[in-house]
Design an enzyme around this catalytic site. Structure first.
Site, mmCIF file in Angstrom:
data_model
loop_
_atom_site.group_PDB
_atom_site.id
_atom_site.type_symbol
_atom_site.label_atom_id
_atom_site.label_comp_id
_atom_site.label_asym_id
_atom_site.label_seq_id
_atom_site.Cartn_x
_atom_site.Cartn_y
_atom_site.Cartn_z
ATOM 1 C CG HIS A 58 -1.040 6.715 -1.564
ATOM 2 N ND1 HIS A 58 -2.248 6.618 -2.217
ATOM 3 C CD2 HIS A 58 -1.241 6.149 -0.343
ATOM 4 C CE1 HIS A 58 -3.143 6.034 -1.425
ATOM 5 N NE2 HIS A 58 -2.561 5.732 -0.283
ATOM 6 C CG HIS A 83 -5.762 2.103 5.853
ATOM 7 N ND1 HIS A 83 -7.125 2.148 5.863
ATOM 8 C CD2 HIS A 83 -5.380 2.773 4.737
ATOM 9 C CE1 HIS A 83 -7.558 2.796 4.798
ATOM 10 N NE2 HIS A 83 -6.501 3.179 4.097
ATOM 11 C CG ASN A 94 -8.726 9.361 6.565
ATOM 12 O OD1 ASN A 94 -9.198 8.930 7.619
ATOM 13 N ND2 ASN A 94 -9.467 9.858 5.594
ATOM 14 C CG HIS A 121 -1.979 0.989 1.271
ATOM 15 N ND1 HIS A 121 -3.209 0.750 1.849
ATOM 16 C CD2 HIS A 121 -2.045 2.263 0.817
ATOM 17 C CE1 HIS A 121 -3.970 1.824 1.736
ATOM 18 N NE2 HIS A 121 -3.279 2.765 1.129
ATOM 19 N N GLY A 132 -1.758 12.102 5.736
ATOM 20 C CA GLY A 132 -0.743 11.215 5.192
ATOM 21 C C GLY A 132 0.577 11.228 5.924
ATOM 22 C CG ASP A 144 -2.006 4.611 3.867
ATOM 23 O OD1 ASP A 144 -1.915 4.977 2.677
ATOM 24 O OD2 ASP A 144 -2.917 4.992 4.623
ATOM 25 N NE ARG A 159 0.840 11.502 -2.319
ATOM 26 C CZ ARG A 159 -0.244 11.190 -1.634
ATOM 27 N NH1 ARG A 159 -1.345 10.786 -2.247
ATOM 28 N NH2 ARG A 159 -0.249 11.271 -0.319
ATOM 29 C CG ASP A 174 -6.328 3.708 -0.223
ATOM 30 O OD1 ASP A 174 -6.927 3.331 0.778
ATOM 31 O OD2 ASP A 174 -5.302 4.422 -0.173
HETATM 32 ZN ZN LIG Z 1 -6.675 4.389 2.429
#
Ligand SMILES: [Zn+2]
Length: 428
Positions: A61, A229, A277, A59, A323, A304, A63, A149
């Site tokens: 990100h 999460h 989150n 998991h 984040g 995450d 971007r 997500d």
């Molecule tokens: Zn999420």
């Protein structure tokens, strides 16, 4: 491509469930079954270290495209290398959202083979939650899972359709558990610290109601469901119920939900370093998530990783983005929690970053046998280190874990037989 012989270390292979003190040979990008080597090879001494195959962060990100001031594929891959991560599951909430076969192919191209990538496609067009994304075409392009997500897939009929399709495709639906009505406006957990700071809160139920709903849908419609999460006891109960029914439902814990609680809000005050989150939860919830990871109810530990620029995180708490930057603390966190503190064996402690994520996406990996891709991480388990975000390779330096002592330092990372990190230096 250079040939290597790793010597002096302990092979810790959660895929084969084997720990063995033996040399490991790598040639032409793959593990070579043991034979008297004749070709010239470089000896890599790793005394006191572990070699672990296929460490995966399910998991993250990255971007890119669209918000490359937060992270891009270059900085993301460098952060993965420094973090000892050889495979990443990348979430689709880029700009634009990864909701088409072309966008899936684009993610694979951007990774450039420097890290193994499992593209996660959007469940709905634009992740707006209204109409299905073209799942089959995205699977054909290489998507390994589907998720909206960043927000939940809220429409129960669309969720039922996604789970029905998952039953046929074999790809999991990853749900971000957040009821948008119950959680609306909440920036932290709705608890005593939130009240004291005067910050709007999200109740625990805004997560768990969707967990209970979605396991009920999974029971009815089939399919593979993965709960991202997990942060409250209710979610764990829903997961436990699903397991009891024999359903293919899995769940994930993050480093920050296991290592921090909402009491940290009082320590950091206005600083949005704690804003994430789902939010940091009360200590009892933190302990429940840790216990579920130790017991094996939660089979995945994922960061995450959600980088933002320092300027964005410096905004007033309510306005700052959610984040935490986590890919570079993943291994230290999992070894601290499960090996140092819970005293699990190295095999069990590393399963949630190896075998667990592979089971979620249904990827077979053989472990360290001849012909296996040489995706390896060398870890010094006895080295403790202090989290210092100034040294992150990620462009996102935001973490409340700064200053924490973690157990287990990454010494080297190899993807497909090429070092991506070695001797403190990123090589991509
Ligand atoms: Zn999420």
């Amino acid at each position: 491509m250079t040939a290597y012989r790793f010597t002096g270390g302990l092979m810790v292979d959660p895929f084969l469930n084997v720990m063995e003190r033996t040399d490991l040979q790598v040639r032409d990008g793959v593990v070579v079954s043991r034979q008297p080597g004749t070709a010239p090879e470089e000896i890599v001494r790793i005394d006191g270290c572990w070699v672990v195959p296929r460490i995966t962060d399910l998991h993250v990100h990255f971007r890119d495209p669209g918000q490359t001031w937060k992270e891009d594929w270059v900085s993301g891959v460098r952060a993965a290398a420094a973090g000892g991560v050889t495979t990443v599951g990348v979430m689709p909430n880029t700009v634009p959202v990864v909701d088409s076969p072309a966008a899936v192919s684009d993610q694979i191209a951007r990774a450039g083979g420097r890290v193994r990538v499992w593209p996660i496609g959007a469940l709905s067009r634009g992740s707006r939650g209204r109409e299905a994304a073209p799942w089959a075409a995205m699977q054909a392009a290489g998507a390994r899972a589907f998720s909206d997500d960043g927000r939940a897939l809220y429409d129960p009929a669309l969720m039922a359709a996604a789970l029905s399709w998952s039953r046929h495709s074999g790809l999991p639906v990853i749900q971000h558990l957040e009821d948008p009505i119950l959680a609306a406006g909440g920036v932290v957990h709705a608890g005593e610290p939130a009240r004291r700071l005067g910050l709007p809160g999200q109740p625990a139920a805004s997560e768990s109601v969707l967990a209970f709903r979605d396991v009920a849908l999974a029971a009815e419609y089939g399919g593979r469901l993965h709960l991202a999460h997990c942060s409250v006891p209710g979610t764990l109960q829903a997961l436990g119920w699903a397991r009891g029914q024999g359903l293919p439902v899995t769940g994930e814990a993050t480093p920050h939900h296991c290592l921090a609680s909402d009491e940290w809000l009082l320590r950091f005050g206005d600083d949005a370093v704690t804003k994430v989150n789902p939010p940091l939860r009360p200590q009892a919830a933190q302990e429940a998530v840790r216990a579920a990871l130790v017991s094996g109810l939660l089979t995945v530990f994922a960061s995450d990783h959600a980088p933002h620029s320092a300027a964005e995180k410096a905004a007033p708490y309510v306005a700052a983005p959610f984040g935490i930057s986590g890919i570079e603390t993943l291994i230290g966190a999992v070894l601290t929690l499960l090996w140092r503190d819970a005293r699990l064996s190295p095999l069990k402690a590393l399963a949630p970053v190896t075998v667990g994520p592979h089971q979620v996406v249904g990827e077979a990996f053989s472990g360290l046998v001849g012909g296996a891709p040489a995706d390896l991480t060398v870890i010094d388990p006895n080295a403790a280190w202090t989290v210092d975000p100034a040294r992150f390779y990620s462009q996102g330096r935001n973490t409340p874990l700064a200053g924490l002592r973690l157990q287990g330092r990454v010494v080297a990372t190899m993807v497909g037989g090429r070092f991506t990190f070695r001797d403190g230096e990123v090589l991509v």
